[in-house]
Scaffold this active site. Structure first.
Site, PDB file in Angstrom:
ATOM      1  N   LYS A 159      14.824  25.919   0.650  1.00 49.00           N
ATOM      2  CA  LYS A 159      14.289  25.148  -0.474  1.00 49.00           C
ATOM      3  C   LYS A 159      13.962  23.720  -0.033  1.00 49.00           C
ATOM      4  CE  LYS A 159      15.270  28.614  -3.282  1.00 49.00           C
ATOM      5  NZ  LYS A 159      15.941  29.535  -2.350  1.00 49.00           N
ATOM      6  N   LYS A 193      16.202  25.583  -9.817  1.00 51.73           N
ATOM      7  CA  LYS A 193      16.798  26.643  -9.007  1.00 51.73           C
ATOM      8  C   LYS A 193      17.870  26.086  -8.086  1.00 51.73           C
ATOM      9  CE  LYS A 193      12.723  26.368  -5.944  1.00 51.73           C
ATOM     10  NZ  LYS A 193      11.578  27.134  -5.414  1.00 51.73           N
ATOM     11  N   ARG A 196       3.372  35.176  -0.152  1.00 59.38           N
ATOM     12  CA  ARG A 196       4.162  35.081   1.074  1.00 59.38           C
ATOM     13  C   ARG A 196       3.192  35.089   2.265  1.00 59.38           C
ATOM     14  NH1 ARG A 196       9.187  36.330   2.730  1.00 59.38           N
ATOM     15  NH2 ARG A 196       9.693  34.863   1.053  1.00 59.38           N
ATOM     16  N   ARG A 256       2.982  38.178  -4.661  1.00 60.08           N
ATOM     17  CA  ARG A 256       4.001  38.855  -5.465  1.00 60.08           C
ATOM     18  C   ARG A 256       3.810  38.442  -6.918  1.00 60.08           C
ATOM     19  NH1 ARG A 256       8.405  36.439  -1.712  1.00 60.08           N
ATOM     20  NH2 ARG A 256       6.895  34.767  -2.026  1.00 60.08           N
ATOM     21  N   ARG A 287       9.260  34.820 -12.452  1.00 55.52           N
ATOM     22  CA  ARG A 287       9.487  35.019 -11.024  1.00 55.52           C
ATOM     23  C   ARG A 287       8.629  36.146 -10.478  1.00 55.52           C
ATOM     24  NH1 ARG A 287      15.616  36.397 -11.509  1.00 55.52           N
ATOM     25  NH2 ARG A 287      14.638  37.689 -13.116  1.00 55.52           N
ATOM     26  N   ASP A 295       6.136  30.331   1.182  1.00 59.55           N
ATOM     27  CA  ASP A 295       5.819  30.727  -0.183  1.00 59.55           C
ATOM     28  C   ASP A 295       4.856  29.699  -0.756  1.00 59.55           C
ATOM     29  OD1 ASP A 295       7.468  32.877   0.087  1.00 59.55           O
ATOM     30  OD2 ASP A 295       9.068  32.110  -1.199  1.00 59.55           O
ATOM     31  N   GLU A 305       8.361  27.135  -0.796  1.00 58.09           N
ATOM     32  CA  GLU A 305       9.541  27.414   0.023  1.00 58.09           C
ATOM     33  C   GLU A 305       9.110  27.654   1.464  1.00 58.09           C
ATOM     34  OE1 GLU A 305      12.311  30.406  -1.253  1.00 58.09           O
ATOM     35  OE2 GLU A 305      12.408  29.635  -3.303  1.00 58.09           O
ATOM     36  N   ASN A 312      10.756  29.982   4.255  1.00 57.90           N
ATOM     37  CA  ASN A 312      11.796  30.977   4.480  1.00 57.90           C
ATOM     38  C   ASN A 312      11.983  31.236   5.968  1.00 57.90           C
ATOM     39  OD1 ASN A 312      12.437  32.287   1.609  1.00 57.90           O
ATOM     40  ND2 ASN A 312      10.265  31.777   1.705  1.00 57.90           N
TER      41      ASN A 312
END
Length: 315
Positions: A126, A161, A211, A226, A234, A274, A282, A284
């Site tokens: 994050k 979050k 992604r 997504r 989400r 992301d 984000e 990841n």
């Protein structure tokens, strides 16, 4: 090559979509010798970092729980493998942190670990976006309840979050008039004792939380959007989102090409960015996924690209 993959229990793999499974299949098809262990099977003896490594054979069947055969574990030094791949899923808890420390020690002893222990520690998934402020939406990181409430009031529509979640866990969308505003902020922040992230809500989520995979600093040409199910905020697949592969947009590629070389230089062979609309949300690094979904819909052999990069790094 002799490849050690540090992963969660193999019997729990959802092989129809698991990216680690795709890596293993690709590596085996090229004749590489595969070994696996779980993070709790790492140890240090006489200063040397060891793994209780299990030789892995992939079977012809792709049935769940019957896709592999695993030998009894034997203690082997991480430096004696050509590559060590860390694929244990989050959360990034204290035990995960200890594993990264052992990886760093192993790297000092000559092991090649991907992603590197130091990079895994340095890049909270994050917080890492804050290094690239030009690509992110208005964001606040704080545990102060007054600051959090003020940010919600200023932005009007906000996502909050935790900093250690995965798969969409603990994510809330709130507004200044939300009757549960105080309760949500108090719960996530543990009454002001835990730092959380708040970001302006991005309506482009309706078109998907994309992604974008970076392999050795270079973007895969297709991403996986997504898309949230109806009534959801989400897009995470774990939260019921549906995955649709798409070519990278010009903005996706701009972000990916700006970040890619910097992240690769930090010891990150595989990264999942992301992106919602025009904004990075984000970075990841622990166990980026979506290999199989992108491959199935685009024809790009993502696992092949990853093993290509691994072979180059270990040549």
């Amino acid at each position: 090559m002799r490849i050690l993959v540090v992963a969660d229990p193999l019997a729990g793999f959802k092989i129809h979509k698991d990216s680690t499974y795709a890596m293993l299949r690709e590596a085996a098809a090229r004749g590489h010798a595969l070994f696996t262990c779980e993070a709790h099977e790492l140890s240090v003896r006489d200063g040397v970092v060891l793994a209780q490594a299990h030789a892995l054979t992939l079977t012809a069947t792709q049935e769940y729980k019957h896709w592999f055969a695993s030998a009894e574990g034997q203690a082997q030094a991480l430096r004696d493998f050509d590559a060590v791949i860390m694929r244990t899923d989050p959360p990034f808890d204290q035990q995960y942190y200890y594993a990264t420390q052992l990886f760093t020690l192993a790297e000092m002893q000559g092991a090649k670990v991907f992603n590197s222990g130091r990079a895994l520690r340095d890049f909270n998934e994050k917080l890492a976006i804050l290094r690239f402020a030009e690509f992110i939406a208005p964001t606040l990181v704080s545990q102060d309840m007054v600051q959090l409430r003020d940010f919600v009031r200023e932005q009007g529509d906000v996502i909050v979050k935790p900093l250690d979640g995965m798969g969409g866990m603990g994510i809330f969308r709130i507004t200044p008039t939300d009757p549960n505003l105080g309760s949500i902020l108090e719960t996530l922040s543990d009454n002001g004792r835990r730092t959380i992230m708040a970001q302006r809500y991005l309506p482009a989520i309706i078109d998907g939380d994309k992604r974008v995979l970076l392999i050795d600093g270079k973007p895969v040409d297709w991403c996986l959007a997504r898309i949230p199910q109806q009534g959801e905020t989400r897009g995470n697949l774990a939260a019921g989102g549906s995955g649709v592969a798409r070519p990278l947009s010009a903005r996706d590629r701009e972000i990916a090409e700006a970040l890619g070389p910097q992240l690769a230089a930090q010891g990150l062979l595989l990264v999942g960015l992301d992106i919602i609309g025009e904004h990075l949300t984000e970075v990841n690094v622990t166990s980026p996924t979506c290999f199989q979904e992108i491959t199935a819909q685009s024809g790009i052999n993502v696992a092949g690209l990853f093993i290509d990069a691994l072979e180059r790094r270990c040549a």
